[in-house]
Motif scaffolding. Structure first.
Motif, PDB file in Angstrom:
ATOM      1  N   THR A  43      67.342   5.637  20.419  1.00  0.00           N
ATOM      2  CA  THR A  43      66.795   4.313  19.347  1.00  0.00           C
ATOM      3  C   THR A  43      66.830   4.150  17.841  1.00  0.00           C
ATOM      4  O   THR A  43      66.411   2.691  17.436  1.00  0.00           O
ATOM      5  N   SER A  44      65.796   4.666  17.715  1.00  0.00           N
ATOM      6  CA  SER A  44      65.861   4.410  15.970  1.00  0.00           C
ATOM      7  C   SER A  44      66.865   4.268  15.060  1.00  0.00           C
ATOM      8  O   SER A  44      67.201   2.856  14.370  1.00  0.00           O
ATOM      9  N   GLU A  45      67.813   4.631  15.414  1.00  0.00           N
ATOM     10  CA  GLU A  45      69.879   4.317  15.684  1.00  0.00           C
ATOM     11  C   GLU A  45      69.980   3.086  15.372  1.00  0.00           C
ATOM     12  O   GLU A  45      70.304   2.005  15.306  1.00  0.00           O
ATOM     13  N   LEU A  46      70.174   2.380  17.373  1.00  0.00           N
ATOM     14  CA  LEU A  46      70.254   1.232  17.759  1.00  0.00           C
ATOM     15  C   LEU A  46      69.678   0.501  17.379  1.00  0.00           C
ATOM     16  O   LEU A  46      69.884  -0.946  16.492  1.00  0.00           O
ATOM     17  N   VAL A  47      68.355   0.422  17.495  1.00  0.00           N
ATOM     18  CA  VAL A  47      67.353  -0.417  16.526  1.00  0.00           C
ATOM     19  C   VAL A  47      68.257  -0.731  15.069  1.00  0.00           C
ATOM     20  O   VAL A  47      68.123  -2.309  14.125  1.00  0.00           O
ATOM     21  N   ARG A 143      72.551  -1.812   2.960  1.00  0.00           N
ATOM     22  CA  ARG A 143      71.307  -1.607   2.763  1.00  0.00           C
ATOM     23  C   ARG A 143      70.112  -1.934   3.522  1.00  0.00           C
ATOM     24  O   ARG A 143      69.136  -1.569   3.854  1.00  0.00           O
ATOM     25  N   ALA A 144      70.581  -2.990   4.645  1.00  0.00           N
ATOM     26  CA  ALA A 144      70.021  -3.515   5.679  1.00  0.00           C
ATOM     27  C   ALA A 144      69.779  -2.222   6.988  1.00  0.00           C
ATOM     28  O   ALA A 144      68.099  -1.885   7.009  1.00  0.00           O
ATOM     29  N   LYS A 145      70.372  -1.122   7.044  1.00  0.00           N
ATOM     30  CA  LYS A 145      69.603  -0.328   7.734  1.00  0.00           C
ATOM     31  C   LYS A 145      68.011   0.498   7.342  1.00  0.00           C
ATOM     32  O   LYS A 145      68.096   1.542   7.821  1.00  0.00           O
ATOM     33  N   GLU A 146      68.924   1.251   5.838  1.00  0.00           N
ATOM     34  CA  GLU A 146      68.328   1.535   4.842  1.00  0.00           C
ATOM     35  C   GLU A 146      66.562   0.996   5.304  1.00  0.00           C
ATOM     36  O   GLU A 146      65.430   2.108   4.926  1.00  0.00           O
ATOM     37  N   THR A 147      66.059   0.056   5.488  1.00  0.00           N
ATOM     38  CA  THR A 147      64.998  -0.336   5.778  1.00  0.00           C
ATOM     39  C   THR A 147      64.638  -1.290   6.592  1.00  0.00           C
ATOM     40  O   THR A 147      63.492  -1.559   7.139  1.00  0.00           O
ATOM     41  N   ALA A 148      65.326  -0.776   7.726  1.00  0.00           N
ATOM     42  CA  ALA A 148      65.340  -1.271   8.847  1.00  0.00           C
ATOM     43  C   ALA A 148      63.923  -1.027   9.991  1.00  0.00           C
ATOM     44  O   ALA A 148      63.831   0.433   9.808  1.00  0.00           O
ATOM     45  N   PRO A 149      63.157  -1.862  10.838  1.00  0.00           N
ATOM     46  CA  PRO A 149      62.345  -0.611  11.813  1.00  0.00           C
ATOM     47  C   PRO A 149      63.561   0.148  13.080  1.00  0.00           C
ATOM     48  O   PRO A 149      64.753   0.298  12.677  1.00  0.00           O
ATOM     49  N   THR A 150      62.748   1.200  12.990  1.00  0.00           N
ATOM     50  CA  THR A 150      62.977   2.513  13.416  1.00  0.00           C
ATOM     51  C   THR A 150      62.461   2.627  15.137  1.00  0.00           C
ATOM     52  O   THR A 150      63.034   3.353  15.670  1.00  0.00           O
ATOM     53  N   ARG A 151      62.239   0.781  15.259  1.00  0.00           N
ATOM     54  CA  ARG A 151      61.177   0.979  16.793  1.00  0.00           C
ATOM     55  C   ARG A 151      61.439   0.143  17.096  1.00  0.00           C
ATOM     56  O   ARG A 151      61.568  -1.016  16.437  1.00  0.00           O
ATOM     57  N   PRO A 152      61.880  -0.030  18.422  1.00  0.00           N
ATOM     58  CA  PRO A 152      62.037  -1.415  19.038  1.00  0.00           C
ATOM     59  C   PRO A 152      60.445  -2.660  18.784  1.00  0.00           C
ATOM     60  O   PRO A 152      59.805  -2.197  19.246  1.00  0.00           O
ATOM     61  N   HIS A 153      61.130  -3.805  18.522  1.00  0.00           N
ATOM     62  CA  HIS A 153      60.295  -4.754  18.381  1.00  0.00           C
ATOM     63  C   HIS A 153      61.187  -5.646  19.378  1.00  0.00           C
ATOM     64  O   HIS A 153      61.628  -7.207  18.615  1.00  0.00           O
ATOM     65  N   ALA A 170      57.988  -4.481   8.780  1.00  0.00           N
ATOM     66  CA  ALA A 170      58.275  -3.510  10.082  1.00  0.00           C
ATOM     67  C   ALA A 170      58.917  -1.734  10.087  1.00  0.00           C
ATOM     68  O   ALA A 170      58.456  -1.328  10.159  1.00  0.00           O
ATOM     69  N   GLY A 171      60.169  -1.922   9.359  1.00  0.00           N
ATOM     70  CA  GLY A 171      60.625  -0.875   8.957  1.00  0.00           C
ATOM     71  C   GLY A 171      59.729   0.233   8.313  1.00  0.00           C
ATOM     72  O   GLY A 171      59.637   1.046   8.238  1.00  0.00           O
ATOM     73  N   LEU A 172      58.700  -0.620   6.832  1.00  0.00           N
ATOM     74  CA  LEU A 172      58.573   0.418   6.748  1.00  0.00           C
ATOM     75  C   LEU A 172      56.854   1.264   6.808  1.00  0.00           C
ATOM     76  O   LEU A 172      56.526   2.188   7.553  1.00  0.00           O
ATOM     77  N   VAL A 173      56.512   0.285   8.298  1.00  0.00           N
ATOM     78  CA  VAL A 173      55.329   0.621   9.523  1.00  0.00           C
ATOM     79  C   VAL A 173      55.847   1.086  10.069  1.00  0.00           C
ATOM     80  O   VAL A 173      55.131   2.627  10.272  1.00  0.00           O
ATOM     81  N   ASP A 174      57.302   1.846  10.672  1.00  0.00           N
ATOM     82  CA  ASP A 174      57.644   2.018  11.538  1.00  0.00           C
ATOM     83  C   ASP A 174      57.783   3.728  10.820  1.00  0.00           C
ATOM     84  O   ASP A 174      57.512   4.338  11.803  1.00  0.00           O
ATOM     85  N   ARG A 175      58.342   3.637   9.436  1.00  0.00           N
ATOM     86  CA  ARG A 175      59.002   4.936   8.934  1.00  0.00           C
ATOM     87  C   ARG A 175      57.502   5.135   9.199  1.00  0.00           C
ATOM     88  O   ARG A 175      57.179   6.757   8.687  1.00  0.00           O
ATOM     89  N   VAL A 176      56.021   5.244   8.604  1.00  0.00           N
ATOM     90  CA  VAL A 176      55.293   5.996   8.404  1.00  0.00           C
ATOM     91  C   VAL A 176      54.331   5.831   9.604  1.00  0.00           C
ATOM     92  O   VAL A 176      53.904   7.286  10.094  1.00  0.00           O
ATOM     93  N   ARG A 177      54.952   5.203  10.747  1.00  0.00           N
ATOM     94  CA  ARG A 177      54.364   6.096  11.693  1.00  0.00           C
ATOM     95  C   ARG A 177      55.378   7.348  12.889  1.00  0.00           C
ATOM     96  O   ARG A 177      54.859   7.678  12.919  1.00  0.00           O
ATOM     97  N   ASP A 178      56.838   6.617  12.101  1.00  0.00           N
ATOM     98  CA  ASP A 178      57.251   8.226  12.442  1.00  0.00           C
ATOM     99  C   ASP A 178      57.213   9.019  11.534  1.00  0.00           C
ATOM    100  O   ASP A 178      57.001  10.757  12.124  1.00  0.00           O
TER     101      ASP A 178
END
Length: 187
Positions: A43-47, A143-153, A170-178
């Protein structure tokens, strides 16, 4: 296949990684908890991949490829279906009978999307852009993949400028949740 180089090499490497992730999920016994862990990684990779394409690849297709608007719109529709499946998968345990059905449908949808991108979109973009443009686009995607979300939105915008503004947050929030949940860490 390693990452780097032009946008085609970068995204093709992602495609092969995703295929391998599906194989790893399928290699686990039905209901095994490792399937859930592997589904989270998938999921993380696809998102991340999808968000990077939406931020940089599809706008380039729209501006450089004849018929690019229709092609990009079709790819975005594919992403929407895939992201809704990922959201459904995210809510299920590996023991859930629906888990395997969703993985199978997701694999089919992703494989179809990959075939179309590699057979149609990538050759058209390669013909329309210089090697330098493709290299620059590859750097932007990485570069975009480095900051992109890791969960589906699924309800998040998928076209510029809104997606370029909202995805990093959203990526930052997802990474904190992860990090807090241990999702995506070594099992």
């Amino acid at each position: 296949m390693g990452h780097g180089g032009n946008v085609i090499a970068e995204l093709t490497a992602d495609h092969r990684e995703v295929e391998e992730m599906f194989a790893q999920i399928e290699a686990q016994p039905v209901g095994h908890p490792e399937r859930r862990h592997l589904a989270d990684l998938l999921t993380s990779e696809l998102v991340r991949h999808s968000v990077a394409e939406e931020m940089h690849l599809y706008p380039s297709v729209r501006s450089h490829v004849a018929g690019g608007d229709e092609l990009a719109d079709k790819e975005l529709a594919d992403h929407g279906r895939i992201e809704r499946m990922l959201k459904d998968l995210e809510e299920r345990d590996a023991e859930d009978p629906e888990f395997n059905d969703i993985v199978a449908k997701l694999k089919f949808e992703v494989a179809s999307h990959v075939r179309e991108e590699e057979a149609e979109l990538f050759p058209k973009l390669t013909a329309a852009c210089s090697p330098e443009e493709l290299e620059a686009l590859g750097r932007l995607v990485r570069r975009a993949k480095e900051t992109a979300p890791t969960r589906p939105h699924p309800s998040m915008p998928d076209t510029p400028p809104a997606n370029k503004l909202l995805a990093p947050g959203a990526g930052l929030v997802d990474r904190v949740r992860d990090l807090l949940s241990g999702r995506g860490s070594s099992s």
